[in-house]
Each structure stands twice: as C-alpha cells, then as structure tokens.
Enzyme design. Sequence first.
Site, PDB file in Angstrom:
ATOM      1  N   SER A  72       0.825  -1.213   0.000  1.00 40.13           N
ATOM      2  CA  SER A  72       0.000   0.000   0.000  1.00 40.13           C
ATOM      3  C   SER A  72       0.859   1.262   0.000  1.00 40.13           C
ATOM      4  O   SER A  72       0.525   2.251   0.638  1.00 40.13           O
ATOM      5  CB  SER A  72      -0.911  -0.006   1.230  1.00 40.13           C
ATOM      6  N   PHE A 121      11.209  -6.643   0.821  1.00 36.31           N
ATOM      7  CA  PHE A 121      10.351  -7.229   1.869  1.00 36.31           C
ATOM      8  C   PHE A 121       9.669  -8.517   1.426  1.00 36.31           C
ATOM      9  O   PHE A 121       8.982  -9.175   2.203  1.00 36.31           O
ATOM     10  CB  PHE A 121       9.279  -6.220   2.306  1.00 36.31           C
ATOM     11  N   LYS A 173       9.431  -4.272  -8.842  1.00 36.49           N
ATOM     12  CA  LYS A 173      10.644  -4.170  -9.645  1.00 36.49           C
ATOM     13  C   LYS A 173      11.855  -4.489  -8.778  1.00 36.49           C
ATOM     14  O   LYS A 173      12.185  -3.724  -7.873  1.00 36.49           O
ATOM     15  CB  LYS A 173      10.737  -2.763 -10.241  1.00 36.49           C
ATOM     16  N   LYS A 189      16.148  -1.003 -14.919  1.00 37.46           N
ATOM     17  CA  LYS A 189      16.070   0.432 -15.230  1.00 37.46           C
ATOM     18  C   LYS A 189      16.272   1.276 -13.967  1.00 37.46           C
ATOM     19  O   LYS A 189      16.685   2.431 -14.045  1.00 37.46           O
ATOM     20  CB  LYS A 189      14.791   0.775 -15.984  1.00 37.46           C
TER      21      LYS A 189
HETATM   22  P1  NAD Z   1       6.626   2.977  -1.686  1.00 35.44           P
HETATM   23  O1  NAD Z   1       8.093   3.036  -1.895  1.00 35.44           O
HETATM   24  O2  NAD Z   1       5.820   4.170  -2.016  1.00 35.44           O
HETATM   25  O3  NAD Z   1       6.306   2.693  -0.164  1.00 35.44           O
HETATM   26  C1  NAD Z   1       7.017   1.837   0.690  1.00 35.44           C
HETATM   27  C2  NAD Z   1       6.051   0.805   1.229  1.00 35.44           C
HETATM   28  O4  NAD Z   1       6.769  -0.162   1.967  1.00 35.44           O
HETATM   29  C3  NAD Z   1       4.988   1.376   2.167  1.00 35.44           C
HETATM   30  O5  NAD Z   1       3.729   0.831   1.874  1.00 35.44           O
HETATM   31  C4  NAD Z   1       5.466   0.898   3.537  1.00 35.44           C
HETATM   32  O6  NAD Z   1       4.406   0.723   4.440  1.00 35.44           O
HETATM   33  C5  NAD Z   1       6.067  -0.432   3.175  1.00 35.44           C
HETATM   34  N1  NAD Z   1       6.990  -0.983   4.145  1.00 35.44           N
HETATM   35  C6  NAD Z   1       7.907  -0.350   4.921  1.00 35.44           C
HETATM   36  N2  NAD Z   1       8.557  -1.229   5.703  1.00 35.44           N
HETATM   37  C7  NAD Z   1       8.040  -2.448   5.414  1.00 35.44           C
HETATM   38  C8  NAD Z   1       8.301  -3.763   5.875  1.00 35.44           C
HETATM   39  N3  NAD Z   1       9.230  -4.000   6.787  1.00 35.44           N
HETATM   40  N4  NAD Z   1       7.586  -4.782   5.343  1.00 35.44           N
HETATM   41  C9  NAD Z   1       6.658  -4.577   4.397  1.00 35.44           C
HETATM   42  N5  NAD Z   1       6.352  -3.354   3.916  1.00 35.44           N
HETATM   43  C10 NAD Z   1       7.052  -2.307   4.420  1.00 35.44           C
HETATM   44  O7  NAD Z   1       6.052   1.681  -2.449  1.00 35.44           O
HETATM   45  P2  NAD Z   1       5.547   1.575  -3.982  1.00 35.44           P
HETATM   46  O8  NAD Z   1       5.873   2.805  -4.749  1.00 35.44           O
HETATM   47  O9  NAD Z   1       4.146   1.130  -3.936  1.00 35.44           O
HETATM   48  O10 NAD Z   1       6.487   0.444  -4.565  1.00 35.44           O
HETATM   49  C11 NAD Z   1       6.191  -0.927  -4.509  1.00 35.44           C
HETATM   50  C12 NAD Z   1       6.784  -1.613  -5.720  1.00 35.44           C
HETATM   51  O11 NAD Z   1       6.201  -1.062  -6.907  1.00 35.44           O
HETATM   52  C13 NAD Z   1       8.289  -1.462  -5.880  1.00 35.44           C
HETATM   53  O12 NAD Z   1       8.846  -2.669  -6.318  1.00 35.44           O
HETATM   54  C14 NAD Z   1       8.441  -0.439  -6.983  1.00 35.44           C
HETATM   55  O13 NAD Z   1       9.617  -0.610  -7.716  1.00 35.44           O
HETATM   56  C15 NAD Z   1       7.218  -0.739  -7.834  1.00 35.44           C
HETATM   57  N6  NAD Z   1       6.757   0.379  -8.674  1.00 35.44           N
HETATM   58  C16 NAD Z   1       6.636   1.640  -8.188  1.00 35.44           C
HETATM   59  C17 NAD Z   1       6.199   2.662  -9.018  1.00 35.44           C
HETATM   60  C18 NAD Z   1       6.049   4.072  -8.542  1.00 35.44           C
HETATM   61  O14 NAD Z   1       5.953   4.989  -9.370  1.00 35.44           O
HETATM   62  N7  NAD Z   1       5.989   4.314  -7.237  1.00 35.44           N
HETATM   63  C19 NAD Z   1       5.866   2.395 -10.331  1.00 35.44           C
HETATM   64  C20 NAD Z   1       5.954   1.092 -10.797  1.00 35.44           C
HETATM   65  C21 NAD Z   1       6.413   0.094  -9.949  1.00 35.44           C
HETATM   66  P1  13P Z   2      11.229   5.339  -9.077  1.00 32.22           P
HETATM   67  O1  13P Z   2      11.163   4.305  -7.962  1.00 32.22           O
HETATM   68  O2  13P Z   2      12.636   5.731  -9.439  1.00 32.22           O
HETATM   69  O3  13P Z   2      10.355   6.519  -8.784  1.00 32.22           O
HETATM   70  O4  13P Z   2      10.619   4.674 -10.368  1.00 32.22           O
HETATM   71  C1  13P Z   2       9.297   4.252 -10.389  1.00 32.22           C
HETATM   72  C2  13P Z   2       9.289   2.814 -10.606  1.00 32.22           C
HETATM   73  O5  13P Z   2       8.961   2.317 -11.642  1.00 32.22           O
HETATM   74  C3  13P Z   2       9.812   2.017  -9.502  1.00 32.22           C
HETATM   75  O6  13P Z   2      10.414   0.903  -9.943  1.00 32.22           O
END
Ligand code: NAD
Ligand code: 13P
Length: 341
Positions: free
Chosen positions: A11, A98, A121, A195
């Site tokens: 989340s 995690f 990712k 990436k």
């Molecule tokens: P985020 O980086 O915004 O948030 C971190 C999350 O980790 C929070 O929900 C937090 O509660 C949780 N967390 C902290 N400590 C923890 C623990 N010990 N155990 C479990 N959870 C814990 O997360 P995000 O942006 O939703 O990213 C999740 C995945 O999605 C990543 O692999 C990221 O690469 C991928 N992703 C992100 C984006 C983006 O734009 N944010 C886009 C595409 C893919």
């Molecule tokens: P950033 O984590 O660099 O914002 O990129 C978004 C994403 O795709 C996470 O893998």
Amino acid sequence: PPKFKVTIIGSGNWGSVAAKLIASNTIKLNSFHDEVKMWVFEETLPSGEKLTDVINRTNENVKYLPGIKLGSNVVADPDLENSVRDANMLVFVTPHQFMEGICKRLVGKIRNDAQAISLIKGMEVKKEGPCMISTLISQQLGVNCCVLMGANIANEEYRDNKEIAEKWVQLFSTPYFMVSPCQDVEGVELCGTLKNVVAIAAGFVDGLDMGNNTKAAIMRIGLKEMKSFSKLLFSSVKDNTFFESCGVADLITTCLGGRNRKCAEAFAKNGGKRSFDELEAEMLQGQKLQGVSTAKEVFEVLKYKGWLEMFPLFTTVHEICVGRLPPSAIVEYSEHAPKFP
Ligand code: NAD
Ligand code: 13P
C-alpha cells in the site's frame, strides 16, 4: 460462476494507485467481487492514529498517496494472513526487499485456486543465482505469477496463460491505463528491475550538472547493458521487449522523473558524503528506493559470473553507491568499452 476476489499486498505509492485502478474496475465488472482488500504494513502517523484506520475512515492513503480517493470499495487490512484468506487474485506490490519475508508468512495461508501478479521491480540474489520476484512468489507459494511493468500510461502485462492474462488485463485496464499481454516474462521483469540502476546513473549525471547529452549517452549505455544482462541470464529474452513500454519508455520516465533519479542527484550534489539511506529517509518520507539495492544485487551476479568488465555502467553505479568511487566516475568508467571474455 464464482466471482473473483482481489487482495492487494502492499500500500505504498504504486500499491495505492493499483488499488484505485482495480477498485474502479471490480465495481463495474460482474465477474469480480466489488470489495478489494489492501494489506497495509501498519504504522502510527504523527497524529497518533493508525494508518489503516485513517485509510478506512477517509478512503485515502494520506501517507503514500495523499489527496486521492481510493474508492469506497477499498478496505485496508493490517493483518497480512487475514487479508489474503478469501482472495483468489493476489496483486503483489511492495518494495522488493520485503518480499522474501512476506512470502514466508503466506505459505499455506492462501487459497488453492489463487492466481498472482507482481508489480514489483527488483530481484533476490541467492547462492544459486538471481531469482526474480515473480519466481520467488510462484516457488514459495505454489501459484502461477504474472508480472505487470511499464511506464506510467501505457503498461504491459506479461504472462503465458491466455485466459488468465485476459482476466488480469480486464482487472487493470482503464481508459487512462492501457495494458497489453506479452509472453516474455523474464524480459519484462528484468526491464523493470534494471532500469532502476540506470536511473541512479542518470541522477548522478544530473547532480553533477553534466547536461542532457551526457545523460542521454548514459541512458543509451544503460539500455544496452539492460539488454545484454537480461539475454545472458535468460536466452529466451526478446529484443522487442526493450522497445515496449516496460523497456525504453519506463527507462525514460524513470530517468526524468523518478525517485531513484532524485535521490542519486542529491547524492552526487553532496559529493557522496550523505548516504543513500539518509537521503531516502529525508527525501522520500517512507517511500523506498529500489535502485541502490538492485545495483548491489546485480553487482553480486556479475562478480559471481565473472562478467564485471562487460558491464561498466552497472558496476560503476554500485561502486559509487558504496563509496568506492566518486560520483564523477559515472562518466569516466561507464563509457569504457565493455570487455568481453
Ligand atoms: P513505496 O516506496 O511508495 O512505499 C514503501 C512501502 O513499503 C509502504 O507501503 C510501507 O508501508 C512499506 N513498508 C515499509 N517497511 C516495510 C516492511 N518491513 N515490510 C513490508 N512493507 C514495508 O512503495 P511503492 O511505490 O508502492 O512500490 C512498490 C513496488 O512497486 C516497488 O517494487 C516499486 O519498484 C514498484 N513500482 C513503483 C512505481 C512508482 O511509481 N511508485 C511504479 C511502478 C512500480
Ligand atoms: P522510481 O522508484 O525511481 O520513482 O521509479 C518508479 C518505478 O517504476 C519504480 O520501480
């Protein structure tokens, strides 16, 4: 026929967007239960309230996606095991570091007919070699696991079973989020993973004020290394995948606007004197960087395989992150011609 029930495991920033997208579809589509559960790694907000309670009261993830209503059919649950109990469609979207612990906790706790998809990712590195997160999920939990990766607007979804692929596409597609299925699971997941390392390199270039030509050159070398690395690990990886949204488009958007880029820029501006852990905590307020740990994981694979000299950019990013080289090394070293054994 029985309806599909969705739980989102994670989340954060992207996890909350996924919940909103999915909930807007489950409420419209007859084959899904309206309610979407979202597992929340519980934390106490400065107000003293629990994040889960605030999400359920305001319908907003005030910490990780403030200002956006998730949909009244999204229900936050701080109990991991409980959140997956009734679900047969599991969407994994936590920071990759995690996932090993989460999978361990879920063994034996999910439904027999559950299907999974990973939006994560990153990868794990084990003695036997690298393990993609979708593989970790499918091996530990005994479920089929697809992946969904891509740049913001036009995303791809990748899998091998057409019927299940169509179900996932249905669940994610909206007029502003297009999803198309593809078979090259490893290629897609490695694009999304690698990436983030290139984005760190692009951030160093920005922090050193080296300009757009240099940044473009670094992105080009990064894309080449992404492709070579992926194909060396999995001979099935297709060249075309790198031209999809999950490849070059995600690379561009991350190198222009992502969190990895932003923190790496600050790291270089400070001459490497402030650690990534410190910058992440200060600049991202609880959100997590994937690129620094992925650079370390890639480095371990390269070292183990004897491929370090073939990947000067990936290697240099890690050396800079751990302080063995200054940020300026990103141009000095990455532009060396790769040496093949
Ligand atoms: P985020 O980086 O915004 O948030 C971190 C999350 O980790 C929070 O929900 C937090 O509660 C949780 N967390 C902290 N400590 C923890 C623990 N010990 N155990 C479990 N959870 C814990 O997360 P995000 O942006 O939703 O990213 C999740 C995945 O999605 C990543 O692999 C990221 O690469 C991928 N992703 C992100 C984006 C983006 O734009 N944010 C886009 C595409 C893919
Ligand atoms: P950033 O984590 O660099 O914002 O990129 C978004 C994403 O795709 C996470 O893998």
